[in-house]
Design a protein around this motif. Structure first.
Motif, mmCIF file in Angstrom:
data_model
loop_
_atom_site.group_PDB
_atom_site.id
_atom_site.type_symbol
_atom_site.label_atom_id
_atom_site.label_comp_id
_atom_site.label_asym_id
_atom_site.label_seq_id
_atom_site.Cartn_x
_atom_site.Cartn_y
_atom_site.Cartn_z
ATOM 1 N N PRO A 1 37.948 43.504 44.024
ATOM 2 C CA PRO A 1 38.096 43.591 45.483
ATOM 3 C C PRO A 1 37.123 44.607 46.080
ATOM 4 O O PRO A 1 36.938 45.683 45.544
ATOM 5 C CB PRO A 1 39.538 44.059 45.674
ATOM 6 N N GLY A 2 36.514 44.230 47.140
ATOM 7 C CA GLY A 2 35.598 45.142 47.818
ATOM 8 C C GLY A 2 34.159 45.049 47.376
ATOM 9 O O GLY A 2 33.261 45.434 48.114
ATOM 10 N N LEU A 3 33.921 44.550 46.174
ATOM 11 C CA LEU A 3 32.541 44.500 45.688
ATOM 12 C C LEU A 3 31.703 43.436 46.398
ATOM 13 O O LEU A 3 30.524 43.690 46.667
ATOM 14 C CB LEU A 3 32.511 44.312 44.173
ATOM 15 N N PRO A 4 32.251 42.274 46.754
ATOM 16 C CA PRO A 4 31.435 41.337 47.538
ATOM 17 C C PRO A 4 30.984 41.943 48.878
ATOM 18 O O PRO A 4 29.842 41.749 49.293
ATOM 19 C CB PRO A 4 32.365 40.143 47.765
ATOM 20 N N ALA A 5 31.851 42.701 49.524
ATOM 21 C CA ALA A 5 31.476 43.345 50.788
ATOM 22 C C ALA A 5 30.414 44.414 50.563
ATOM 23 O O ALA A 5 29.505 44.583 51.378
ATOM 24 C CB ALA A 5 32.705 43.952 51.458
ATOM 25 N N ARG A 6 30.503 45.121 49.446
ATOM 26 C CA ARG A 6 29.482 46.131 49.129
ATOM 27 C C ARG A 6 28.142 45.462 48.876
ATOM 28 O O ARG A 6 27.099 45.954 49.309
ATOM 29 C CB ARG A 6 29.903 46.941 47.910
ATOM 30 N N ALA A 7 28.165 44.326 48.179
ATOM 31 C CA ALA A 7 26.934 43.585 47.928
ATOM 32 C C ALA A 7 26.334 43.098 49.246
ATOM 33 O O ALA A 7 25.119 43.180 49.456
ATOM 34 C CB ALA A 7 27.205 42.419 46.984
ATOM 35 N N VAL B 1 25.430 48.000 60.375
ATOM 36 C CA VAL B 1 26.586 48.863 60.644
ATOM 37 C C VAL B 1 27.873 48.067 60.452
ATOM 38 O O VAL B 1 28.832 48.542 59.827
ATOM 39 C CB VAL B 1 26.505 49.483 62.054
ATOM 40 N N ALA B 2 27.902 46.843 60.973
ATOM 41 C CA ALA B 2 29.096 45.999 60.829
ATOM 42 C C ALA B 2 29.387 45.705 59.360
ATOM 43 O O ALA B 2 30.547 45.773 58.924
ATOM 44 C CB ALA B 2 28.917 44.698 61.602
ATOM 45 N N LEU B 3 28.362 45.374 58.576
ATOM 46 C CA LEU B 3 28.567 45.091 57.146
ATOM 47 C C LEU B 3 29.077 46.323 56.400
ATOM 48 O O LEU B 3 29.950 46.214 55.534
ATOM 49 C CB LEU B 3 27.272 44.582 56.515
ATOM 50 N N HIS B 4 28.551 47.490 56.738
ATOM 51 C CA HIS B 4 29.035 48.715 56.097
ATOM 52 C C HIS B 4 30.473 49.025 56.509
ATOM 53 O O HIS B 4 31.254 49.517 55.698
ATOM 54 C CB HIS B 4 28.105 49.889 56.393
ATOM 55 N N ALA B 5 30.830 48.736 57.746
ATOM 56 C CA ALA B 5 32.209 48.958 58.206
ATOM 57 C C ALA B 5 33.176 48.043 57.454
ATOM 58 O O ALA B 5 34.255 48.480 57.027
ATOM 59 C CB ALA B 5 32.305 48.729 59.710
ATOM 60 N N VAL B 6 32.788 46.797 57.274
ATOM 61 C CA VAL B 6 33.628 45.850 56.510
ATOM 62 C C VAL B 6 33.753 46.335 55.065
ATOM 63 O O VAL B 6 34.850 46.343 54.491
ATOM 64 C CB VAL B 6 33.045 44.421 56.563
ATOM 65 N N SER B 7 32.638 46.752 54.489
ATOM 66 C CA SER B 7 32.662 47.262 53.113
ATOM 67 C C SER B 7 33.568 48.486 52.998
ATOM 68 O O SER B 7 34.357 48.601 52.054
ATOM 69 C CB SER B 7 31.241 47.605 52.657
ATOM 70 N N LEU B 8 33.478 49.368 53.962
ATOM 71 C CA LEU B 8 34.337 50.563 53.968
ATOM 72 C C LEU B 8 35.805 50.174 54.049
ATOM 73 O O LEU B 8 36.643 50.729 53.335
ATOM 74 C CB LEU B 8 33.958 51.468 55.139
ATOM 75 N N GLY B 9 36.111 49.210 54.897
ATOM 76 C CA GLY B 9 37.492 48.741 55.008
ATOM 77 C C GLY B 9 38.016 48.200 53.690
ATOM 78 O O GLY B 9 39.135 48.512 53.275
ATOM 79 N N ALA C 1 22.212 48.643 43.989
ATOM 80 C CA ALA C 1 21.637 47.753 42.976
ATOM 81 C C ALA C 1 22.086 48.184 41.580
ATOM 82 O O ALA C 1 22.418 47.344 40.734
ATOM 83 C CB ALA C 1 20.109 47.748 43.068
ATOM 84 N N TRP C 2 22.126 49.484 41.343
ATOM 85 C CA TRP C 2 22.576 50.009 40.046
ATOM 86 C C TRP C 2 24.025 49.595 39.772
ATOM 87 O O TRP C 2 24.359 49.141 38.688
ATOM 88 C CB TRP C 2 22.441 51.529 40.013
ATOM 89 N N VAL C 3 24.864 49.741 40.777
ATOM 90 C CA VAL C 3 26.279 49.355 40.616
ATOM 91 C C VAL C 3 26.383 47.857 40.318
ATOM 92 O O VAL C 3 27.110 47.451 39.417
ATOM 93 C CB VAL C 3 27.088 49.718 41.875
ATOM 94 N N LEU C 4 25.639 47.047 41.058
ATOM 95 C CA LEU C 4 25.732 45.588 40.901
ATOM 96 C C LEU C 4 25.121 45.098 39.601
ATOM 97 O O LEU C 4 25.474 44.023 39.116
ATOM 98 C CB LEU C 4 25.068 44.891 42.094
ATOM 99 N N MET C 5 24.207 45.873 39.021
ATOM 100 C CA MET C 5 23.569 45.438 37.773
ATOM 101 C C MET C 5 24.180 46.087 36.544
ATOM 102 O O MET C 5 24.363 45.418 35.531
ATOM 103 C CB MET C 5 22.076 45.777 37.806
ATOM 104 N N VAL C 6 24.485 47.372 36.622
ATOM 105 C CA VAL C 6 24.863 48.119 35.418
ATOM 106 C C VAL C 6 26.333 48.524 35.419
ATOM 107 O O VAL C 6 27.066 48.203 34.480
ATOM 108 C CB VAL C 6 23.973 49.363 35.258
ATOM 109 N N GLU C 7 26.752 49.214 36.452
ATOM 110 C CA GLU C 7 28.114 49.741 36.470
ATOM 111 C C GLU C 7 29.174 48.648 36.403
ATOM 112 O O GLU C 7 30.258 48.874 35.874
ATOM 113 C CB GLU C 7 28.332 50.608 37.718
ATOM 114 N N ILE C 8 28.871 47.510 36.939
ATOM 115 C CA ILE C 8 29.822 46.402 36.931
ATOM 116 C C ILE C 8 30.134 45.920 35.505
ATOM 117 O O ILE C 8 31.171 45.359 35.238
ATOM 118 C CB ILE C 8 29.299 45.254 37.804
ATOM 119 N N ARG C 9 29.224 46.181 34.604
ATOM 120 C CA ARG C 9 29.383 45.744 33.200
ATOM 121 C C ARG C 9 30.210 46.721 32.370
ATOM 122 O O ARG C 9 30.529 46.446 31.231
ATOM 123 C CB ARG C 9 28.012 45.568 32.544
#
Length: 165
Positions: free
Chosen positions: A42-48, A87-95, A156-164
């Motif tokens: 949860p939340g990772l698609p919004a962060r991406a 700004v809107a995308l970051h607000a959604v991600s923050l939520g 990018a680091w989170v989406l490539m490495v940390e997620i694994r």
């Protein structure tokens, strides 16, 4: 005063637009390779989405810096319009981060300053350009461009490495 507020900024704009476009491609590959893991958290698609949106903001802003003869106030309005979706995308991600985090206060304390450091220079630079047409606004926008590229590298680091992990 000779030239416009963007005189002398073309090399910077071309270099940063290219870097941001390459990084956006990397983020898109990371998303496609790790799509199952991203959708499962949860939340990772919004962060991406926020990461991609921020990189699009950099490419668009750098394109705007390359428009010849553009008056400062017009550039300011354009940058302000360009930053709104990011700004809107970051607000959604923050939520999403605060709703799905085991430590919502920690998420807020970490994410809000990181997003603000990236996006606030765009807003302040745009407002300065609108209010006075002064070239100082371009320096703030440039700071936002650089800080957004750095912040997007973290995503990018989170989406490539940390997620694994």
């Amino acid at each position: 005063m000779g030239g416009t507020v963007t005189t002398g900024w073309s090399d910077f704009a071309v270099a940063m637009a290219g870097a941001a476009a390459a990084l956006a491609g990397l983020v898109m590959v990371a998303i496609s390779v790790n799509i199952r893991e991203i959708l499962a958290l949860p939340g990772l698609p919004a962060r991406a989405a926020a990461a991609v949106g921020s990189l699009v903001l950099v490419v668009v802003t750098c394109g705007l810096l390359l428009v010849p003869g553009q008056p400062g106030p017009l550039l300011g309005v354009e940058v302000l319009v360009a930053v709104a979706p990011a700004v809107a995308l970051h607000a959604v991600s923050l939520g999403h981060r605060t709703r799905h985090s085991a430590t919502p206060r920690y998420s807020l304390a970490l994410y809000v300053p990181l997003a603000a450091i990236q996006l606030l220079p765009f807003v302040l630079g745009a407002l300065l350009l609108i209010a006075s047409g002064a070239s100082g606004g371009v320096y703030l926008v440039a700071a936002g461009v650089v800080l957004t590229v750095i912040g997007s590298m973290l995503d990018a680091w989170v989406l490539m490495v940390e997620i694994r992990r």
